[in-house]
Scaffold this motif. Structure first.
Motif, PDB file in Angstrom:
ATOM      1  N   VAL A 143      -6.524   1.018 -13.787  1.00 14.46           N
ATOM      2  CA  VAL A 143      -5.625   0.144 -13.028  1.00 14.46           C
ATOM      3  C   VAL A 143      -4.217   0.110 -13.613  1.00 14.46           C
ATOM      4  O   VAL A 143      -3.227   0.128 -12.869  1.00 14.46           O
ATOM      5  N   SER A 182      -1.311   2.745 -12.549  1.00  9.69           N
ATOM      6  CA  SER A 182      -0.762   2.549 -11.209  1.00  9.69           C
ATOM      7  C   SER A 182       0.105   1.300 -11.149  1.00  9.69           C
ATOM      8  O   SER A 182       1.110   1.268 -10.431  1.00  9.69           O
ATOM      9  N   SER A 194       3.468   2.355 -12.745  1.00  8.32           N
ATOM     10  CA  SER A 194       4.280   3.202 -11.870  1.00  8.32           C
ATOM     11  C   SER A 194       4.830   2.397 -10.711  1.00  8.32           C
ATOM     12  O   SER A 194       5.932   2.670 -10.226  1.00  8.32           O
ATOM     13  N   GLY A 195       4.103   1.391 -10.252  1.00  9.46           N
ATOM     14  CA  GLY A 195       4.615   0.524  -9.197  1.00  9.46           C
ATOM     15  C   GLY A 195       5.771  -0.331  -9.671  1.00  9.46           C
ATOM     16  O   GLY A 195       6.734  -0.576  -8.942  1.00  9.46           O
TER      17      GLY A 195
END
Length: 128
Positions: free
Chosen positions: A114, A117, A120-121
């Motif tokens: 998790v 991601s 990167s968000g």
């Protein structure tokens, strides 16, 4: 203004000085003496690997990913071994540590899936 300009540039607007205002240092600055508004565009800086560095970087990243996966499997095996040894040799603390170890390994695996991601968000494409 289009979306590309907004995402790849930072705009700073500085207003005209208020009459009678002085800078804290008493010296003033060039911005304080400019009439109207000033718009400064700072271009985005996107990091790029030097030539020839991508292949070794991919190799190291692959080794790290495989190493972490192997550590997850080893952690589960050791935790199950601790549970079995605790039951066989009547050591309840070893069994408790084994159960806690299984939970910690599964939580670490979920975080491992998790968190990248999420980062990167939050960080976007890495451009500053």
């Amino acid at each position: 203004m289009d979306l590309t300009t907004l995402t790849h540039a930072m705009y700073v607007a500085v207003g005209a000085p208020i009459a009678g205002s002085a800078s804290p240092s008493g010296l003033g600055s060039a911005v304080e003496h400019l009439p109207g508004r000033v718009s400064v565009t700072v271009l985005a800086v996107c990091p790029k690997a030097p030539p020839g560095a991508q292949v070794p970087t991919d190799t190291i990243t692959g080794y790290v990913l495989w190493g972490v996966g192997i550590l997850f499997v080893v952690g589960i095996i050791i935790a199950i071994g601790a549970i079995i040894a605790g039951r066989v040799f009547a050591m309840p603390h070893a069994s408790k540590v084994g159960v806690i170890s299984v939970v910690v390994v599964f939580l670490a695996a979920i975080g491992y899936l998790v968190l990248p991601s999420m980062l990167s968000g939050l960080l976007g494409n890495g451009c500053i």
